[in-house]
Design an enzyme around this catalytic site. Structure first.
Site, PDB file in Angstrom:
ATOM      1  CE  LYS A  57      -6.157   2.610  -2.058  1.00 19.25           C
ATOM      2  NZ  LYS A  57      -6.864   2.975  -0.829  1.00 19.25           N
ATOM      3  CE1 TYR A  59      -3.203   2.869   0.402  1.00 22.72           C
ATOM      4  CE2 TYR A  59      -3.717   2.078   2.612  1.00 22.72           C
ATOM      5  CZ  TYR A  59      -3.957   2.950   1.572  1.00 22.72           C
ATOM      6  OH  TYR A  59      -4.937   3.902   1.695  1.00 22.72           O
TER       7      TYR A  59
END
Length: 310
Positions: free
Chosen positions: A172, A143
């Protein structure tokens, strides 16, 4: 070898509280069901919008279990649950990954620790993520969100190095860097390492560049429109997709200006019949009765009308 989540639209779900800052379980369940009915591929529990850092270990596990059970009981067994498992130590992050597996999550999403950014050299960042992936009983995704990691912004070389780990299956990108996204999508097949845009204003551009979809905060408000946009692109209707993308980019900007997590809760509770505006401190709640004082809110109302028409 571990596999990434399937391509599609994912939502970092907000978590609703009551006036005592305890879980508002009916509201949480109502939100999960509306998102699932809206066509999302999966729900991210304890992403940045899920107030993970404000929850105890027990609460984090409970939220995952509640999400998985609500989906299953509502006939959405095919909707994935991904768990944010980021913490400030390697040891705690490993524990949260194990908890996530026990609670029913299929994948973990891991932030880079941010308490001591001067200590987080590229070598140390790589070591952290590899050690977590080695220990995690479920596949891990990286992330990258500089806003919540003290400005740490992993570059494409660092993420590509991590992508070679057999249990690291995607990322992400909430940094908004399209060049980084494109470099990664052209370096790895999405069946092995999936790259998700972390913002709605990059959804279609990301798909054109080979992304696996998005994991974006605005899905909390507009799940059907996100699904519609994704499907338009998949059907090859790029002209209509880009027209809708333009509106969604304005909506993405607007929801951020309305008040972040507090703004999302205020808008959802005002328009969809469940939940309250409570957040855990030090976040600030947004008064749903004062939304019209914000110049960006009128556009959000237009988009919500489109959402409800689908």
């Amino acid at each position: 070898m571990s596999s990434p989540p399937p391509p599609g639209i994912y939502v970092p779900a907000v978590l609703f509280f009551d006036e005592n800052e305890e879980f508002d379980i009916p509201a949480i369940q109502g939100h999960i069901r509306r998102l699932a009915h809206g066509g999302v591929t999966g729900i991210l529990v304890q992403g940045s919008n899920g107030e993970a850092q404000h929850l105890s270990h027990e609460e984090r596990k409970e939220a995952i279990q509640l999400t998985r059970k609500t989906l299953d009981d509502s006939g959405f067994q095919n909707v994935l649950v991904i768990a944010g498992t980021g913490a400030q130590s390697t040891r705690e992050t490993k524990k949260l990954c194990a908890d996530a597996k026990d609670a029913g999550a299929s994948h973990a999403l891991v932030l880079t620790p941010s308490t001591w950014p001067p200590q987080m050299s590229i070598e140390n960042i790589i070591r952290f993520h590899r050690e977590v992936a080695d220990a995690s009983p479920i596949p891990v995704m990286i992330y990258n969100f500089p806003v919540v990691t003290a400005g740490q912004d992993l570059d494409s070389d660092t993420i590509a190095t991590l992508a070679q780990h057999p249990n690291i299956v995607g990322t992400k990108l909430s940094c908004g860097n399209m060049g980084k996204l494109h470099r990664l999508t052209t370096s790895f097949p999405k069946s092995e390492f999936a790259v998700y845009a972390g913002r709605t204003d990059l959804l279609t551009q990301g798909l054109i560049s080979g992304s696996a979809g998005s994991i974006a905060a605005l899905v909390n408000v507009l799940p059907k429109l996100h699904t519609r946009l994704y499907n338009l692109y998949q059907e090859g209707n790029l002209k209509e997709a880009m027209e809708l993308q333009g509106k969604m980019a304005h909506a993405d900007w607007a929801i951020g200006r309305i008040g972040g997590i507090g703004g999302v809760k205020a808008v959802v509770s005002k328009h969809f019949g469940y939940g309250n505006t409570f957040v855990r401190g030090p976040l600030k709640a947004v008064d749903s009765e004062k939304l019209r004082e914000n110049k960006h809110y009128a556009f959000m109302e237009e988009m919500i009308a489109l959402e409800k028409a689908l």
